[in-house]
Write an enzyme that holds these catalytic residues in place. Structure first.
Site, mmCIF file in Angstrom:
data_model
loop_
_atom_site.group_PDB
_atom_site.id
_atom_site.type_symbol
_atom_site.label_atom_id
_atom_site.label_comp_id
_atom_site.label_asym_id
_atom_site.label_seq_id
_atom_site.Cartn_x
_atom_site.Cartn_y
_atom_site.Cartn_z
ATOM 1 N N ASP A 158 0.833 -1.195 0.000
ATOM 2 C CA ASP A 158 0.000 0.000 0.000
ATOM 3 C C ASP A 158 0.877 1.258 0.000
ATOM 4 O O ASP A 158 2.104 1.160 0.097
ATOM 5 C CB ASP A 158 -0.928 -0.043 1.234
ATOM 6 C CG ASP A 158 -2.264 0.636 0.971
ATOM 7 O OD1 ASP A 158 -2.365 1.421 0.010
ATOM 8 O OD2 ASP A 158 -3.216 0.383 1.739
ATOM 9 N N ASP A 219 -10.493 2.707 -3.221
ATOM 10 C CA ASP A 219 -11.025 1.491 -2.588
ATOM 11 C C ASP A 219 -12.498 1.279 -2.914
ATOM 12 O O ASP A 219 -13.294 2.217 -2.903
ATOM 13 C CB ASP A 219 -10.941 1.600 -1.060
ATOM 14 C CG ASP A 219 -9.525 1.412 -0.546
ATOM 15 O OD1 ASP A 219 -8.605 1.216 -1.370
ATOM 16 O OD2 ASP A 219 -9.347 1.471 0.685
#
Ligand SMILES: *[C@@H]1O[C@H](CO)[C@@H](O)[C@H](O)[C@H]1NC(C)=O
Ligand SMILES: *[C@@H]1O[C@H](CO)[C@@H](O)[C@H](O)[C@H]1NC(C)=O
Ligand SMILES: *[C@@H]1O[C@H](CO)[C@@H](O)[C@H](O)[C@H]1NC(C)=O
Ligand SMILES: *[C@@H]1O[C@H](CO)[C@@H](O)[C@H](O)[C@H]1NC(C)=O
Ligand SMILES: *[C@@H]1O[C@H](CO)[C@@H](O)[C@H](O)[C@H]1NC(C)=O
Length: 380
Positions: A158, A219
């Site tokens: 990430d 997301d």
């Protein structure tokens, strides 16, 4: 002879797909904790749902006992909030000792014994998005080695708490470091999502050389709205994105949320159909212990999975967009192709008549295979 596959469906937010055949030469499939279980670390009050080894063991049991593994759903992926807030005395990441008393290596063994694979999560910055220790530049080698020592099979990197300059160095460095461990570890890069997902900031040629898959966009959330935002962005930018995909390198529109709270059954079919056409990684984020049989049968649809897993690995495109109807097309191996007819109409079924020649299929004989979404609603 051509072998074409057609899927007709006229329904609410509906879709369909059609047919055919294929580290990650086809899009990886499995389960990922994040969208459903987030950063729930309250094992005292929520022992069944907190991020702990029990959760991953439960999902592994379901994958291996409920018919998922045989269909290709083999990855069990940990996301954020798994680690201790402190590195160990030798500077290595360590799992939270209360929630993962057996440790990650033991969990990996448990999965491997069942023919499954383990994915883990880290972050390029000083902290993960959830505030756990990150893997900045000076920690890349040690963390890659730790994951390899634990026999991890996939790593998602990430990008919270890092800037563009660090990312430019960090993502390729991690790729090298994973390779240097000698253990094949699938590599998922969140890098492009942090850089807007488009050139010139994002170089998809480079991504294809260093990552197996990458998150291009924000997301996914548990809503139809979120699914549609992602779909719109991916197809608006299909000229940039489709050439980037191929065996071993995939655009990742994020998790399948089928089986949760936000999608109707028709919307669930639509997500499955569109993810199949997009050659998207199929990571479910749901609760396999309590999933409905309806959601399970959508996620286990063999035709959708075989289209998604076609060995040519060509990402599909939107070929027609009208006010209510969109048509998506994906070339498959063995002269086959898949079509998805997707109605955006939400008030009533949309009647749509077309033909292969209108969709620019050349004259010839075709075998057409329709995925029956709703028996009453189409005619071939
Ligand atoms: C990125 O962060 C580093 C510190 O890790 C800093 O030295 C550098 O100036 C930053 N670069 C930009 C473009 O902000
Ligand atoms: C590392 O990279 C080399 C060269 O690209 C490749 O041949 C090898 O299979 C890779 N090893 C692993 C473990 O990824
Ligand atoms: C993108 O990456 C490739 C491969 O690393 C490189 O050859 C190319 O020059 C890069 N393109 C741009 C515009 O930076
Ligand atoms: C695919 O279609 C082309 C054109 O009709 C034909 O020449 C070719 O033999 C077909 N290939 C296969 C594998 O069926
Ligand atoms: C079919 O081809 C024509 C002519 O090239 C083009 O205008 C049209 O957009 C195409 N239709 C589809 C559905 O691809």
């Amino acid at each position: 002879m051509h072998f074409a596959v057609l899927a007709f469906a006229f329904a609410l937010p509906v879709t369909t797909w059609a047919l055919d055949n294929g580290l990650m030469r086809t899009p990886p499939m499995g389960w990922l904790a994040w969208e459903r279980f987030r950063c729930d670390i309250d094992c005292e009050n929520d022992p069944k749902n907190c991020i702990s080894e029990n959760l991953f063991i439960d999902m592994a049991d379901r994958l291996s006992e409920d018919g998922w593994r045989e269909l290709g759903y083999v990855y069990v992926n940990i996301d954020d909030c798994w680690s201790s807030k402190e590195r160990d005395s030798q500077g290595r990441l360590q799992a939270d000792p209360k929630r993962f008393p057996g440790g990650i290596h033991k969990l990996a063994r448990y999965l491997h014994d069942r023919g499954l694979k383990l994915g883990i999560y880290g972050d390029m910055g000083t902290y993960t998005c959830g505030g756990y220790p990150g893997t900045p530049l000076d920690k890349i080698e040690i963390d890659a080695q730790t994951f390899a020592d634990w026999e991890v099979d996939m790593f998602k990197y990430d990008g919270c708490y890092s800037n563009a300059t660090e990312q430019e160095q960090g993502y390729p460095l991690m790729s090298k470091a994973l390779n240097a461990t000698g253990r094949p570890i699938g590599y998922s890069c969140s890098w492009p999502a942090y850089q807007g997902g488009l050139p010139p900031k994002v170089n998809y040629t480079q991504l294809g050389e260093i990552c197996n898959l990458w998150r291009n966009y924000g997301d996914i959330q548990d809503s139809w709205d979120s699914v549609m935002k992602i779909v719109d962005w991916f197809f608006e930018n299909q000229d940039v994105l489709t050439p980037a995909a191929g065996p071993g390198r995939w655009n990742d529109p994020d998790m399948l949320i089928i089986g949760n709270f936000g999608l109707s059954m028709d919307q669930s079919r639509s997500q499955m159909a569109l993810w199949a056409i997009m050659a998207a990684p199929l990571f479910m984020s749901n609760d396999l212990r309590t999933i409905s049989s309806g959601a399970q049968s959508i996620l286990q649809n063999k035709m959708a999975i075989s289209i998604n897993q076609d060995p040519l690995g060509i990402q599909g495109r939107c070929i027609l967009k009208k006010s209510h109807i969109e048509v998506y097309w994906r070339p498959l191996s063995n002269n086959a192709s898949a079509l998805v007819f997707f109605s955006r109409r939400t008030d009533m079924p949309y009647r749509y008549k077309t033909s292969l020649s209108k969709l620019n299929y050349t004259a010839g004989s075709y075998k057409v295979c329709v995925y029956r979404l709703r028996r009453d609603m189409y005619r071939v």
